[in-house]
Design a protein around this motif. Structure first.
Motif, PDB file in Angstrom:
ATOM      1  N   ASP A   1       0.879  -1.181  -0.026  1.00 27.48           N
ATOM      2  CA  ASP A   1       0.023  -0.023  -0.035  1.00 27.48           C
ATOM      3  C   ASP A   1       0.928   1.089  -0.091  1.00 27.48           C
ATOM      4  OD1 ASP A   1      -2.895   1.213   0.633  1.00 27.48           O
ATOM      5  OD2 ASP A   1      -1.419   2.126   2.002  1.00 27.48           O
ATOM      6  N   PRO A   2       0.366   2.280  -0.759  1.00 35.33           N
ATOM      7  CA  PRO A   2       1.386   3.583  -0.625  1.00 35.33           C
ATOM      8  C   PRO A   2       1.794   4.089   0.711  1.00 35.33           C
ATOM      9  CG  PRO A   2      -0.476   3.757  -2.276  1.00 35.33           C
ATOM     10  CD  PRO A   2      -0.724   2.514  -1.679  1.00 35.33           C
ATOM     11  N   VAL A   3       0.713   4.014   1.483  1.00 35.83           N
ATOM     12  CA  VAL A   3       1.011   4.391   2.957  1.00 35.83           C
ATOM     13  C   VAL A   3       2.151   3.386   3.609  1.00 35.83           C
ATOM     14  CG1 VAL A   3       0.313   5.226   5.463  1.00 35.83           C
ATOM     15  CG2 VAL A   3      -0.965   5.881   2.997  1.00 35.83           C
ATOM     16  N   GLU A   4       2.093   2.303   3.507  1.00 40.27           N
ATOM     17  CA  GLU A   4       2.771   1.434   3.985  1.00 40.27           C
ATOM     18  C   GLU A   4       4.483   1.613   3.479  1.00 40.27           C
ATOM     19  OE1 GLU A   4       0.422  -2.772   4.501  1.00 40.27           O
ATOM     20  OE2 GLU A   4       1.127  -2.296   2.727  1.00 40.27           O
ATOM     21  N   ASN A   5       4.439   1.808   2.428  1.00 41.91           N
ATOM     22  CA  ASN A   5       5.517   2.078   1.531  1.00 41.91           C
ATOM     23  C   ASN A   5       6.118   3.558   2.156  1.00 41.91           C
ATOM     24  OD1 ASN A   5       5.083  -0.079   0.147  1.00 41.91           O
ATOM     25  ND2 ASN A   5       4.503   0.895  -1.536  1.00 41.91           N
ATOM     26  N   GLY A   6       5.294   4.337   2.449  1.00 40.95           N
ATOM     27  CA  GLY A   6       5.749   5.600   2.834  1.00 40.95           C
ATOM     28  C   GLY A   6       6.216   5.431   4.282  1.00 40.95           C
ATOM     29  N   SER A   7       6.164   4.523   5.039  1.00 38.00           N
ATOM     30  CA  SER A   7       7.003   4.569   6.070  1.00 38.00           C
ATOM     31  C   SER A   7       8.087   3.446   5.986  1.00 38.00           C
ATOM     32  CB  SER A   7       5.910   3.678   7.227  1.00 38.00           C
ATOM     33  OG  SER A   7       5.648   2.302   6.739  1.00 38.00           O
ATOM     34  N   LEU A   8       8.013   2.466   5.070  1.00 39.87           N
ATOM     35  CA  LEU A   8       9.102   1.485   4.793  1.00 39.87           C
ATOM     36  C   LEU A   8      10.175   2.254   4.193  1.00 39.87           C
ATOM     37  CD1 LEU A   8      10.062  -1.337   4.853  1.00 39.87           C
ATOM     38  CD2 LEU A   8       9.111  -1.735   2.641  1.00 39.87           C
ATOM     39  N   VAL A   9      10.105   3.069   3.292  1.00 43.39           N
ATOM     40  CA  VAL A   9      11.178   3.682   2.472  1.00 43.39           C
ATOM     41  C   VAL A   9      12.087   4.543   3.545  1.00 43.39           C
ATOM     42  CG1 VAL A   9      11.812   5.217   0.448  1.00 43.39           C
ATOM     43  CG2 VAL A   9      10.205   3.389   0.188  1.00 43.39           C
ATOM     44  N   PRO A  10      11.453   5.512   4.201  1.00 38.39           N
ATOM     45  CA  PRO A  10      12.313   6.188   5.087  1.00 38.39           C
ATOM     46  C   PRO A  10      13.132   5.228   5.965  1.00 38.39           C
ATOM     47  CG  PRO A  10      10.228   7.126   5.039  1.00 38.39           C
ATOM     48  CD  PRO A  10      10.160   5.916   4.254  1.00 38.39           C
ATOM     49  N   TRP A  11      12.513   4.243   6.502  1.00 34.66           N
ATOM     50  CA  TRP A  11      13.353   3.392   7.345  1.00 34.66           C
ATOM     51  C   TRP A  11      14.267   2.892   6.639  1.00 34.66           C
ATOM     52  CZ3 TRP A  11      14.375  -1.844   7.515  1.00 34.66           C
ATOM     53  CH2 TRP A  11      14.744  -2.589   8.627  1.00 34.66           C
TER      54      TRP A  11
END
Length: 323
Positions: free
Chosen positions: A238-248
């Motif tokens: 999901d775009p919001v899931e990826n929005g937390s994974l990529v910064p991590w």
């Protein structure tokens, strides 16, 4: 009273940002010390603001639109408190609160050290707070009241959010996101003072704290998704899931390079780029989640009506150009 406290927080944040930046630029220790105390005062004021909103939930004050929209009298006390971050208005205020708390701890630990850059660190943090409170005041004030007779009961929290993970997952993510601001602020201060290596030492512990906490929050989100959203798995890209994974992922790279550069200065440009990029990615994730640009394409679209996309875009552009 909550609105007044929010406006006072806004004024205090702006004054503290200016004091810290000017104090370090002019090498004035009194102004630098004043900016540190200003940060503490800001956190106290935003804590009062947040406490007032929580009190409104606990006392069923349905004269406040946000309380009426995200709670009702039948909810348990734990869900009344978590309703604080159950939609856009409150979640942004909660993030400002978590940012304030984490920044206060980080600055308190280093306030007596690195005096030549601590004013710039405080100034950077408070500029970010000014931006977020700008969104609150002009677009998503959680203390807005009804002009007509208020309802006798609220609409209640979204059923998908009435889950024990709601108590744990969002605060953990917010804490992880907040942790990325401290290395960003130290990196900006290091660039400002041309201390391209010295900023790494005070920023390193908070970087790895952010890696640990944000990673834990992502795992919690996967568990919640598997349990409540019937993905058939823990991750749906999901775009919001990826929005937390990529910064991590970028933060992990930052931490590794910071460890290397602490011993031997190498790839300083890449280290700075990754640290600065982590916070920019967090802001971009905020834009995706809060602006409403995703519409109904995300499972996180239950967070409600989006914030003003133009204002969020302006803020993101300003930070990118400033960096």
């Amino acid at each position: 009273v909550g609105t007044i406290a929010l406006y006072l927080s806004y004024v205090l944040a702006a004054a503290t940002a200016a004091t810290g930046i000017v104090g370090n630029a002019r090498k004035n220790p009194r102004l630098v010390a004043a900016s540190v105390w200003g940060l503490y005062g800001f956190f106290a004021m935003i804590a009062i603001t947040s406490a007032l909103l929580v009190y409104a939930f606990l006392t069923h004050d349905f004269t406040i639109k946000y309380v009426a929209a995200t709670s009702d009298t039948s909810m348990t006390t734990s869900y009344k408190i978590t309703a604080f971050w159950g939609a856009l208005d409150g979640s942004l205020l909660f993030w400002v609160f978590v940012l304030g708390a984490f920044s206060t701890i980080a600055i308190a630990v280093n306030a007596r050290r690195h005096r030549d850059m601590i004013g710039f660190v405080v100034g950077t943090i408070m500029v970010v707070q000014v931006f977020f409170i700008t969104l609150l005041i002009f677009n998503k004030d959680p203390f807005t009241t009804f002009l007509t007779d208020p309802p006798t009961n609220g609409q209640g929290l979204n059923p998908l959010l009435q889950n024990y993970w709601m108590v744990l997952h969002p605060p953990t993510l917010f804490l992880g996101f907040s942790a990325t601001l401290v290395p960003f602020a130290y990196a900006v201060a290091g660039l400002w003072r041309e201390r391209l290596k010295e900023w790494i030492t005070p920023a390193l512990p908070w970087t790895f704290f952010g890696i640990m906490v944000l990673g834990t929050g992502i795992l919690m989100g996967g568990a919640w998704a598997y349990e409540a959203l019937s993905f058939g798995g823990f991750w749906a890209w999901d775009p919001v899931e990826n929005g937390s994974l990529v910064p991590w992922i970028v933060l992990v790279g930052s931490g590794h390079l910071m460890l290397i550069n602490k011993r031997k200065p190498t790839s300083l440009f890449t280290t700075l780029l990754l640290v600065l990029g982590t916070w920019l990615l967090v802001l971009y994730s905020t834009f995706l989640t809060r602006s409403g640009v995703l519409g109904d394409t995300s499972v996180h679209s239950f967070t409600g009506e989006g914030m003003m996309p133009g204002l969020l875009t302006l803020i993101l552009t300003f930070v990118v150009l400033g960096t």
